[in-house]
Design a protein around this motif. Structure first.
Motif, PDB file in Angstrom:
ATOM      1  N   ILE A   1      28.207  38.202  34.816  1.00  0.00           N
ATOM      2  CA  ILE A   1      27.454  39.450  34.714  1.00  0.00           C
ATOM      3  C   ILE A   1      27.653  40.047  33.329  1.00  0.00           C
ATOM      4  N   GLU A   2      26.607  40.690  32.826  1.00  0.00           N
ATOM      5  CA  GLU A   2      26.606  41.238  31.473  1.00  0.00           C
ATOM      6  C   GLU A   2      26.389  42.743  31.526  1.00  0.00           C
ATOM      7  N   SER A   3      27.118  43.470  30.719  1.00  0.00           N
ATOM      8  CA  SER A   3      26.973  44.930  30.694  1.00  0.00           C
ATOM      9  C   SER A   3      25.593  45.315  30.188  1.00  0.00           C
ATOM     10  N   GLY A   4      25.167  46.533  30.526  1.00  0.00           N
ATOM     11  CA  GLY A   4      23.836  46.991  30.156  1.00  0.00           C
ATOM     12  C   GLY A   4      23.594  46.993  28.672  1.00  0.00           C
ATOM     13  N   ASP A   5      24.628  47.198  27.866  1.00  0.00           N
ATOM     14  CA  ASP A   5      24.465  47.204  26.415  1.00  0.00           C
ATOM     15  C   ASP A   5      24.753  45.850  25.778  1.00  0.00           C
ATOM     16  N   GLY A   6      25.094  44.853  26.604  1.00  0.00           N
ATOM     17  CA  GLY A   6      25.343  43.513  26.102  1.00  0.00           C
ATOM     18  C   GLY A   6      26.645  43.347  25.349  1.00  0.00           C
ATOM     19  N   ALA A   7      27.482  44.389  25.322  1.00  0.00           N
ATOM     20  CA  ALA A   7      28.711  44.330  24.538  1.00  0.00           C
ATOM     21  C   ALA A   7      29.820  43.557  25.235  1.00  0.00           C
ATOM     22  N   HIS A   8      29.755  43.438  26.557  1.00  0.00           N
ATOM     23  CA  HIS A   8      30.779  42.744  27.320  1.00  0.00           C
ATOM     24  C   HIS A   8      30.130  41.913  28.420  1.00  0.00           C
ATOM     25  N   TRP A   9      30.833  40.919  28.885  1.00  0.00           N
ATOM     26  CA  TRP A   9      30.408  40.172  30.057  1.00  0.00           C
ATOM     27  C   TRP A   9      31.638  39.836  30.892  1.00  0.00           C
ATOM     28  N   ALA A  10      31.396  39.438  32.123  1.00  0.00           N
ATOM     29  CA  ALA A  10      32.504  39.214  33.051  1.00  0.00           C
ATOM     30  C   ALA A  10      32.230  38.052  33.981  1.00  0.00           C
ATOM     31  N   GLU A  11      33.300  37.396  34.362  1.00  0.00           N
ATOM     32  CA  GLU A  11      33.284  36.497  35.512  1.00  0.00           C
ATOM     33  C   GLU A  11      33.717  37.315  36.720  1.00  0.00           C
ATOM     34  N   CYS A  12      32.972  37.234  37.793  1.00  0.00           N
ATOM     35  CA  CYS A  12      33.312  37.949  39.026  1.00  0.00           C
ATOM     36  C   CYS A  12      33.370  36.965  40.180  1.00  0.00           C
ATOM     37  N   PHE A  13      34.394  37.085  41.006  1.00  0.00           N
ATOM     38  CA  PHE A  13      34.447  36.315  42.248  1.00  0.00           C
ATOM     39  C   PHE A  13      34.231  37.257  43.429  1.00  0.00           C
ATOM     40  N   VAL A  14      33.526  36.783  44.435  1.00  0.00           N
ATOM     41  CA  VAL A  14      33.361  37.488  45.710  1.00  0.00           C
ATOM     42  C   VAL A  14      33.713  36.495  46.811  1.00  0.00           C
ATOM     43  N   HIS A  15      34.809  36.745  47.497  1.00  0.00           N
ATOM     44  CA  HIS A  15      35.249  35.816  48.529  1.00  0.00           C
ATOM     45  C   HIS A  15      34.441  35.989  49.808  1.00  0.00           C
ATOM     46  N   LEU A  16      34.223  34.871  50.479  1.00  0.00           N
ATOM     47  CA  LEU A  16      33.471  34.866  51.729  1.00  0.00           C
ATOM     48  C   LEU A  16      34.327  34.430  52.906  1.00  0.00           C
ATOM     49  N   ASP A  17      35.628  34.268  52.687  1.00  0.00           N
ATOM     50  CA  ASP A  17      36.528  33.896  53.772  1.00  0.00           C
ATOM     51  C   ASP A  17      37.780  34.756  53.686  1.00  0.00           C
ATOM     52  N   ASN A  18      38.761  34.428  54.465  1.00  0.00           N
ATOM     53  CA  ASN A  18      39.960  35.243  54.607  1.00  0.00           C
ATOM     54  C   ASN A  18      40.861  35.120  53.378  1.00  0.00           C
ATOM     55  N   GLN A  19      40.835  36.150  52.522  1.00  0.00           N
ATOM     56  CA  GLN A  19      41.683  36.202  51.341  1.00  0.00           C
ATOM     57  C   GLN A  19      42.234  37.611  51.214  1.00  0.00           C
ATOM     58  N   GLU A  20      43.241  37.791  50.355  1.00  0.00           N
ATOM     59  CA  GLU A  20      43.815  39.124  50.211  1.00  0.00           C
ATOM     60  C   GLU A  20      42.812  40.093  49.592  1.00  0.00           C
ATOM     61  N   PHE A  21      42.193  39.706  48.490  1.00  0.00           N
ATOM     62  CA  PHE A  21      41.229  40.571  47.819  1.00  0.00           C
ATOM     63  C   PHE A  21      39.822  40.019  47.988  1.00  0.00           C
ATOM     64  N   SER A  22      38.886  40.910  48.268  1.00  0.00           N
ATOM     65  CA  SER A  22      37.508  40.500  48.483  1.00  0.00           C
ATOM     66  C   SER A  22      36.839  40.055  47.198  1.00  0.00           C
ATOM     67  N   SER A  23      37.193  40.687  46.081  1.00  0.00           N
ATOM     68  CA  SER A  23      36.467  40.439  44.844  1.00  0.00           C
ATOM     69  C   SER A  23      37.298  40.879  43.654  1.00  0.00           C
ATOM     70  N   GLY A  24      36.833  40.523  42.461  1.00  0.00           N
ATOM     71  CA  GLY A  24      37.505  40.938  41.240  1.00  0.00           C
ATOM     72  C   GLY A  24      36.792  40.396  40.021  1.00  0.00           C
ATOM     73  N   MET A  25      37.077  40.980  38.853  1.00  0.00           N
ATOM     74  CA  MET A  25      36.420  40.588  37.610  1.00  0.00           C
ATOM     75  C   MET A  25      37.438  40.276  36.520  1.00  0.00           C
ATOM     76  N   THR A  26      37.048  39.383  35.621  1.00  0.00           N
ATOM     77  CA  THR A  26      37.702  39.177  34.337  1.00  0.00           C
ATOM     78  C   THR A  26      36.664  39.466  33.275  1.00  0.00           C
ATOM     79  N   VAL A  27      36.957  40.395  32.362  1.00  0.00           N
ATOM     80  CA  VAL A  27      35.981  40.906  31.402  1.00  0.00           C
ATOM     81  C   VAL A  27      36.305  40.392  30.002  1.00  0.00           C
ATOM     82  N   TYR A  28      35.251  40.141  29.221  1.00  0.00           N
ATOM     83  CA  TYR A  28      35.404  39.667  27.856  1.00  0.00           C
ATOM     84  C   TYR A  28      34.539  40.488  26.908  1.00  0.00           C
ATOM     85  N   ASP A  29      35.015  40.673  25.695  1.00  0.00           N
ATOM     86  CA  ASP A  29      34.224  41.231  24.613  1.00  0.00           C
ATOM     87  C   ASP A  29      33.244  40.160  24.158  1.00  0.00           C
TER      88      ASP A  29
END
Length: 300
Positions: free
Chosen positions: A133-161
């Motif tokens: 996913i890319e920010s609206g101004d294009g200055a940053h982007w991220a990898e995001c995971f969304v889990h669909l099975d039994n995990q501790e956290f449902s989702s999360g992002m790693t962001v990059y300049d």
């Protein structure tokens, strides 16, 4: 393996250019290793640094001192203790999951404060959805995971300049099933591997050769490449209780392809290549010939 959080922090600083600290193997491994139970392998592809380092248990790890359902900045976040009741489909729903995931408020703001982010690429399996996913101004982007099975956290992002470049790449792998009593399901018949990158225009596709003998080719979308695969374990392979040992090398080779499908760069990670580090593939240049379009320092 036994070390305290300070030792582990120092190890990561030296080996993987400051992947996030947090004592991924400190204390009780069932808690602080991060219940996503994936291993991240970071390939250091700079000159003289062609070495693969097993860095952290999960591309999003539980922060030392934070209990289940606690994000990196102390917020309560959705916990997929029973899995997701319905797989999210729309971009709006996926973005909401990413926004509310296990990352700092600063990381969230970099993606969401500049307007509605854009989903540039995504791949889904029965185990998880991986998005670029890319920010609206294009200055940053991220990898995001969304889990669909039994995990501790449902989702999360790693962001990059988005303005930087990086000579390294990384991927995550582990069991492809939900947790059982907070640990990896040792009877799981599948394994998962994923990575997200943003590459120059010359790279039209990326081929990944896996250690189980299979391969996948992913087409770049506006430069974004998202690999997300759920595969059957090969005969004789199994998952250990920490989800960190498959019994085979997860990823053997990465090859960049141009618009005609011809290889333009490649790197072996299984020791079968040539050169002093056994990573060269034929006469092809290494992956550093086409650096990733992101800063070298991730933001969590």
């Amino acid at each position: 393996m036994s070390m305290n959080s300070t030792d582990f922090h120092d190890l990561l600083d030296d080996a993987v250019r400051r992947e996030p600290a947090g004592g991924a193997f400190a204390g009780d491994p069932g808690v602080s290793a991060g219940r996503r139970l994936l291993r991240r392998r970071r390939l250091l592809t700079g000159a003289g640094a062609a070495v693969a380092v097993l860095a952290i248990a999960g591309s999003v790890q539980a922060v030392a001192g934070g209990g289940p359902g606690t994000a990196r900045d102390g917020r309560d976040v959705p916990v997929a203790s029973q899995g997701t009741s319905e797989a999210p489909r729309s971009d709006a729903t996926l973005l909401r999951q990413c926004r509310d995931g296990n990352q700092s408020a600063d990381a969230t703001g970099l993606i969401f404060d500049a307007g509605t982010p854009v989903v540039k690429a995504q791949e889904r399996t029965a185990h998880q959805v991986i998005l670029a996913i890319e920010s609206g101004d294009g200055a940053h982007w991220a990898e995001c995971f969304v889990h669909l099975d039994n995990q501790e956290f449902s989702s999360g992002m790693t962001v990059y300049d988005a303005s930087g470049t990086s000579r390294s790449t990384s991927y995550s792998f582990g069991g492809g099933c939900g947790l059982v009593d907070g640990r990896a399901d040792e009877s799981c018949p599948t394994w998962a591997i994923s990575t997200t990158d943003r590459l120059p225009d010359e790279v039209a596709q990326v081929r990944y050769d896996f250690g189980d003998g299979t391969h996948a080719t992913v087409t770049a979308r506006d430069g974004y490449v998202v690999l997300n695969r759920l595969l059957d374990l090969p005969p004789g392979a199994s998952i250990d209780s920490m989800g960190s040992n498959l019994g085979f090398n997860a990823l053997d080779r990465i090859t960049y392809l141009d618009a005609d499908g011809d290889p333009i760069a490649a790197q072996a990670s299984d020791g079968t290549g040539s050169g002093p580090d056994h990573e060269r593939v034929g006469d092809l240049p290494p992956l550093t010939a086409y650096p990733s379009l992101r800063s070298d320092q991730p933001i969590y």
